[in-house]
Design an enzyme around this catalytic site. Structure first.
Site, mmCIF file in Angstrom:
data_model
loop_
_atom_site.group_PDB
_atom_site.id
_atom_site.type_symbol
_atom_site.label_atom_id
_atom_site.label_comp_id
_atom_site.label_asym_id
_atom_site.label_seq_id
_atom_site.Cartn_x
_atom_site.Cartn_y
_atom_site.Cartn_z
ATOM 1 N N CYS A 86 0.800 -1.077 0.071
ATOM 2 C CA CYS A 86 0.055 -0.070 0.049
ATOM 3 C C CYS A 86 1.048 1.085 -0.055
ATOM 4 O O CYS A 86 1.409 1.540 -0.982
ATOM 5 C CB CYS A 86 -0.960 -0.205 1.106
ATOM 6 S SG CYS A 86 -2.523 0.832 0.888
ATOM 7 N N HIS A 167 -3.153 -5.455 1.643
ATOM 8 C CA HIS A 167 -2.507 -5.473 2.978
ATOM 9 C C HIS A 167 -2.707 -6.978 3.177
ATOM 10 O O HIS A 167 -3.422 -7.491 4.084
ATOM 11 C CB HIS A 167 -3.140 -4.730 3.942
ATOM 12 C CG HIS A 167 -2.992 -3.348 3.803
ATOM 13 N ND1 HIS A 167 -2.150 -2.686 4.598
ATOM 14 C CD2 HIS A 167 -3.977 -2.333 3.193
ATOM 15 C CE1 HIS A 167 -2.050 -1.348 4.296
ATOM 16 N NE2 HIS A 167 -3.249 -1.168 3.510
ATOM 17 N N GLU A 169 -0.407 -8.362 5.257
ATOM 18 C CA GLU A 169 -0.432 -8.552 6.616
ATOM 19 C C GLU A 169 -1.462 -8.434 7.617
ATOM 20 O O GLU A 169 -1.388 -8.713 8.694
ATOM 21 C CB GLU A 169 0.672 -7.600 7.091
ATOM 22 C CG GLU A 169 -0.028 -6.000 7.395
ATOM 23 C CD GLU A 169 -0.165 -5.393 5.871
ATOM 24 O OE1 GLU A 169 -0.130 -5.824 5.066
ATOM 25 O OE2 GLU A 169 -0.632 -4.248 6.250
HETATM 26 N N1 GLN Z 1 -3.575 6.217 1.261
HETATM 27 C C1 GLN Z 1 -2.535 6.023 1.839
HETATM 28 C C2 GLN Z 1 -1.225 6.872 0.862
HETATM 29 O O1 GLN Z 1 -1.791 7.637 0.155
HETATM 30 C C3 GLN Z 1 -1.985 4.568 1.501
HETATM 31 C C4 GLN Z 1 -3.093 3.708 2.206
HETATM 32 C C5 GLN Z 1 -2.583 2.695 2.875
HETATM 33 O O2 GLN Z 1 -1.300 2.279 3.147
HETATM 34 N N2 GLN Z 1 -3.107 1.811 3.646
HETATM 35 O O3 GLN Z 1 -0.200 7.039 1.498
#
Ligand code: GLN
Length: 190
Positions: A86, A167, A169
């Site tokens: 992410c 994710h 994890e």
């Molecule tokens: N929205 C976050 C970002 O732009 C990423 C979201 C996440 O890691 N769950 O950094």
């Protein structure tokens, strides 16, 4: 003993530690998990996890100790395997460590976070429980996709860099963490 570093800047760190411990147990290998807070913590790691969270907050949190800059330098010098989830995937892309570009918060706000079955082809074709939290989106097709939500690519593997917009994890499925450890084992046995 494999040393795996986790960038402890912000976001879902504890969950990665637990997933790694489980992956190490599944593979029956000894892993030391190093919690990286400052650039002097980095030297000697064999693999790295860049967790999800908020990529802008991570950059701010990194400023004092210069952790991220230290990591980018270490990665380019040593070519260790990296798993970015992410926000971690966002950092990998912004840093040019994967060639696939990415757009932040592309699925909308927090309440648009969702779970969905996704298709993976690493380590073999299967399903995976995709947890998407204000997830980013890859902008163009990658040459090395490994995960799909419907037709859309949600995971790429470019060389030793794996970037996932979901994710793993937050599930009890440790296959992507096992990938990271297997990469280190393979490299060390060559
Ligand atoms: N929205 C976050 C970002 O732009 C990423 C979201 C996440 O890691 N769950 O950094």
């Amino acid at each position: 003993m494999i040393e795996v570093g986790i960038a402890m800047l912000q976001g879902a760190r504890r969950e990665h530690i637990i997933s790694l411990q489980n992956a190490a147990q599944n593979l029956d290998i000894d892993v030391n998990i190093r919690q990286l807070r400052k650039s002097s913590d980095i030297d000697g790691i064999n693999a790295l996890i860049l967790p999800g969270g908020e990529s802008t907050a991570m950059k701010i949190a990194s400023k004092n100790e210069d952790l991220l800059n230290g990591l980018w330098k270490y990665i380019s010098d040593s070519n260790i395997p990296v798993l970015g989830t992410c926000a971690g995937a966002i950092l990998l892309s912004q840093q040019g460590l994967i060639s696939t570009s990415i757009v932040r918060n592309a699925f909308g706000r927090q309440k648009e976070s969702f779970q969905s079955k996704i298709r993976i082809d690493y380590p073999q074709e299967d399903e995976f429980n995709g947890v998407f939290i204000r997830a980013p989106r890859f902008l163009e097709g990658s040459k090395n996709p490994i995960a799909w939500l419907g037709e859309e690519v949600v995971g790429v593997l470019e060389g030793k860099k794996m970037a996932l917009t979901f994710h793993p994890e937050l599930t009890n499925d440790y296959r992507f963490h096992e990938w990271l450890l297997n990469e280190v084992m393979e490299y060390n046995s060559n």
